[in-house]
Design an enzyme around this catalytic site. Structure first.
Site, mmCIF file in Angstrom:
data_model
loop_
_atom_site.group_PDB
_atom_site.id
_atom_site.type_symbol
_atom_site.label_atom_id
_atom_site.label_comp_id
_atom_site.label_asym_id
_atom_site.label_seq_id
_atom_site.Cartn_x
_atom_site.Cartn_y
_atom_site.Cartn_z
ATOM 1 N N CYS A 1 0.864 -1.179 0.000
ATOM 2 C CA CYS A 1 0.000 0.000 0.000
ATOM 3 C C CYS A 1 0.898 1.224 0.000
ATOM 4 O O CYS A 1 2.102 1.126 0.264
ATOM 5 C CB CYS A 1 -0.885 0.009 1.238
ATOM 6 S SG CYS A 1 -2.216 1.231 1.155
ATOM 7 N N ARG B 1 -10.693 7.407 4.070
ATOM 8 C CA ARG B 1 -10.493 6.357 3.074
ATOM 9 C C ARG B 1 -11.822 5.852 2.498
ATOM 10 O O ARG B 1 -11.904 4.761 1.965
ATOM 11 C CB ARG B 1 -9.731 5.197 3.692
ATOM 12 C CG ARG B 1 -8.427 5.559 4.407
ATOM 13 C CD ARG B 1 -7.374 4.494 4.198
ATOM 14 N NE ARG B 1 -6.279 4.513 5.142
ATOM 15 C CZ ARG B 1 -5.301 5.419 5.172
ATOM 16 N NH1 ARG B 1 -5.293 6.415 4.302
ATOM 17 N NH2 ARG B 1 -4.322 5.321 6.060
ATOM 18 N N ARG C 1 -2.833 3.063 12.704
ATOM 19 C CA ARG C 1 -2.385 4.268 11.987
ATOM 20 C C ARG C 1 -1.424 5.073 12.838
ATOM 21 O O ARG C 1 -0.490 5.686 12.332
ATOM 22 C CB ARG C 1 -3.593 5.102 11.558
ATOM 23 C CG ARG C 1 -4.367 4.378 10.464
ATOM 24 C CD ARG C 1 -5.522 5.187 9.938
ATOM 25 N NE ARG C 1 -6.340 4.371 9.043
ATOM 26 C CZ ARG C 1 -7.510 4.729 8.570
ATOM 27 N NH1 ARG C 1 -8.021 5.904 8.902
ATOM 28 N NH2 ARG C 1 -8.180 3.932 7.774
ATOM 29 N N CYS D 1 -3.683 5.997 0.194
ATOM 30 C CA CYS D 1 -3.334 4.669 -0.312
ATOM 31 C C CYS D 1 -2.987 4.672 -1.798
ATOM 32 O O CYS D 1 -2.726 3.616 -2.390
ATOM 33 C CB CYS D 1 -4.484 3.702 -0.058
ATOM 34 S SG CYS D 1 -5.007 3.686 1.658
ATOM 35 N N TYR E 1 -2.629 -9.611 16.392
ATOM 36 C CA TYR E 1 -1.557 -9.187 17.300
ATOM 37 C C TYR E 1 -1.509 -10.085 18.530
ATOM 38 O O TYR E 1 -0.558 -10.033 19.298
ATOM 39 C CB TYR E 1 -1.769 -7.717 17.704
ATOM 40 C CG TYR E 1 -1.858 -6.801 16.490
ATOM 41 C CD1 TYR E 1 -0.714 -6.305 15.896
ATOM 42 C CD2 TYR E 1 -3.102 -6.481 15.918
ATOM 43 C CE1 TYR E 1 -0.786 -5.500 14.768
ATOM 44 C CE2 TYR E 1 -3.189 -5.684 14.791
ATOM 45 C CZ TYR E 1 -2.030 -5.198 14.214
ATOM 46 O OH TYR E 1 -2.117 -4.419 13.094
ATOM 47 N N LYS F 1 -11.668 -7.775 6.435
ATOM 48 C CA LYS F 1 -11.045 -6.921 7.438
ATOM 49 C C LYS F 1 -11.928 -5.713 7.719
ATOM 50 O O LYS F 1 -12.387 -5.096 6.763
ATOM 51 C CB LYS F 1 -9.687 -6.465 6.893
ATOM 52 C CG LYS F 1 -8.930 -5.547 7.803
ATOM 53 C CD LYS F 1 -7.704 -5.023 7.099
ATOM 54 C CE LYS F 1 -7.057 -3.968 7.970
ATOM 55 N NZ LYS F 1 -5.944 -3.330 7.341
ATOM 56 N N LYS G 1 -12.182 -4.996 2.489
ATOM 57 C CA LYS G 1 -11.634 -4.162 3.560
ATOM 58 C C LYS G 1 -12.528 -2.938 3.721
ATOM 59 O O LYS G 1 -12.761 -2.185 2.779
ATOM 60 C CB LYS G 1 -10.207 -3.745 3.190
ATOM 61 C CG LYS G 1 -9.576 -2.828 4.224
ATOM 62 C CD LYS G 1 -8.133 -2.517 3.856
ATOM 63 C CE LYS G 1 -7.518 -1.565 4.851
ATOM 64 N NZ LYS G 1 -6.123 -1.254 4.517
ATOM 65 N N SER H 1 -6.131 -3.732 14.794
ATOM 66 C CA SER H 1 -5.535 -3.061 15.954
ATOM 67 C C SER H 1 -6.575 -2.581 16.973
ATOM 68 O O SER H 1 -6.386 -2.739 18.170
ATOM 69 C CB SER H 1 -4.673 -1.891 15.471
ATOM 70 O OG SER H 1 -5.443 -0.987 14.703
ATOM 71 N N CYS I 1 0.081 4.111 1.825
ATOM 72 C CA CYS I 1 -0.228 5.059 2.914
ATOM 73 C C CYS I 1 0.890 5.259 3.929
ATOM 74 O O CYS I 1 1.045 6.349 4.471
ATOM 75 C CB CYS I 1 -1.534 4.691 3.605
ATOM 76 S SG CYS I 1 -1.503 3.114 4.451
HETATM 77 C C1 PBG Z 1 -2.937 -0.130 5.022
HETATM 78 C C2 PBG Z 1 -3.272 -0.947 6.199
HETATM 79 C C3 PBG Z 1 -3.991 -0.557 7.344
HETATM 80 C C4 PBG Z 1 -4.045 -1.671 8.180
HETATM 81 C C5 PBG Z 1 -3.362 -2.682 7.545
HETATM 82 N N1 PBG Z 1 -2.905 -2.228 6.309
HETATM 83 C C6 PBG Z 1 -4.523 0.757 7.730
HETATM 84 C C7 PBG Z 1 -5.574 1.415 6.947
HETATM 85 O O1 PBG Z 1 -6.150 0.886 6.002
HETATM 86 O O2 PBG Z 1 -5.833 2.567 7.293
HETATM 87 C C8 PBG Z 1 -4.732 -1.734 9.505
HETATM 88 C C9 PBG Z 1 -4.301 -2.825 10.399
HETATM 89 C C10 PBG Z 1 -4.828 -2.729 11.776
HETATM 90 O O3 PBG Z 1 -5.631 -1.845 12.139
HETATM 91 O O4 PBG Z 1 -4.443 -3.595 12.573
HETATM 92 N N2 PBG Z 1 -1.573 -0.179 4.735
#
Ligand code: PBG
Length: 338
Positions: free
Chosen positions: A134, A231, A219, A144, A327, A262, A209, A288, A136
């Protein structure tokens, strides 16, 4: 003379079939184990690993207790630990030295992720290395894709994603995982990989996603929040599930080898629907924010952390996920061995 009352066999059978005795198989731990339908194993987990520049760094992320940013020199020991706990795969997220409008370090042969892949593959060649693809984390605007006049450009960004994927493949990645939800990204990456001779490198598509608030702590951890805006123009709208199925179908048509839903917890129905509609391996990302909520409540003594975590991950697997990015992977792998 006291009379001992016995039941006639016919009466007994009437009683026994009067209602089902579902409790019979719940009577002992061994019986419960015998009839258990979903069993968690360290083999199910993919561990997210954040890597950064610098030396001797193991920096805890405040909103993700127990999760660290690692510098390259500390990486092998951590990956070895994962392997020792029986975790077969990890997914790498890189924090670059500098950010710019296109995110140059993202496809730099000596970028943080590319160097990490080489180290891991040298030390533990059997560990499955997946890379998040990605823009970002690498762009100064935090979006992204490439941005022009506040708009995320779709087709212009695909070439960059192809370059990033190629650099990861060249460093030895097993799977690349495009997470930007741009249209055509899987096809563009597949084409780039095949043209360069990396036909063995697979694609784990972040297919469904959602534009979710559950990514908040990540983030912060990856310094990847968009500077302006959100996003919502590319990630899925949370109320939609039919649209998620179209996304998954499209990614499969474009060449995805594995697909992902996700976040996980608020989207268990999406996991179930994808499981029922498609036969591709299915991953779910226990993101997360889901992790942070559990940790915060556990730190206050409000919940039984171990039971809650096992229940959550079992629920995600029961919903239909074959594998879980989480995690919690390391701690759960330890608990499962106890
Ligand atoms: C984008 C990406 C994100 C996460 C994984 N890959 C962040 C987003 O889309 O803003 C989130 C992972 C998480 O929250 O654990 N590179």
């Amino acid at each position: 003379m006291s009379e001992i009352k016995t039941l006639h066999p016919v009466e007994i059978s009437k009683l026994a079939t009067g209602f089902p005795r579902l409790r019979r198989t719940r009577r002992t731990e061994n019986l419960r184990r015998l009839v258990r339908e979903t069993v968690l194993s360290p083999q199910d987990f993919i561990y997210p690993l954040l890597v950064r520049h610098g030396r001797s760094i193991r920096e805890e992320i405040s909103s993700l207790p127990g999760v660290y940013r690692w510098s390259l020199d500390r990486l092998s020991a951590e990956v070895e630990e994962l392997a020792n706990w029986g975790i077969p795969a990890l997914i790498l997220f890189g924090i670059p030295k500098e950010k710019d409008p296109i995110g140059r370090e993202n496809f730099d042969e000596h970028g943080i992720v590319q160097e990490s892949i080489r180290i891991i593959k040298r030390e533990l060649p059997e560990m499955i290395v997946i890379t998040d693809v990605c823009l970002c984390e690498y762009t100064d605007h935090g979006h992204c894709g490439l941005v022009r006049e506040g708009e995320i450009l779709n087709d212009e960004s695909l070439e960059v994603l192809g370059r990033v994927s190629l650099s990861h493949a060249a460093a030895g990645a097993d799977l690349v995982a495009p997470s930007g939800m741009l249209d055509g990204q899987v096809a563009a990456i597949r084409e780039a990989l095949d043209a360069a001779g990396y036909s063995k490198v697979g694609i784990l598509a972040y297919a469904a996603k959602y534009a979710s608030a559950f990514y908040g702590p990540f983030r912060e951890a990856a310094h990847s929040a968009p500077r302006l805006g959100d996003r919502k123009s590319h990630q899925l709208d949370p109320p939609n599930v039919r649209e998620a199925l179209r996304e998954v179908a499209q990614d499969i048509a474009e060449g995805a080898d594995l697909v992902m839903v996700k976040p996980a917890l608020a989207y268990l129905d999406v996991i179930r629907r994808v499981r029922e509609h498609f036969h591709h391996p299915l991953a779910a990302y226990n993101v997360s924010g889901e992790y942070a909520m559990v940790k915060a409540a556990a730190q206050r003594g409000w919940i039984d952390e171990r039971r809650i975590v096992l229940e959550i991950l079992t629920g995600i697997k029961r919903a239909g996920a074959d594998m879980i990015l989480t995690y919690h992977a390391k701690e759960v792998a330890q608990w499962l061995k106890e």
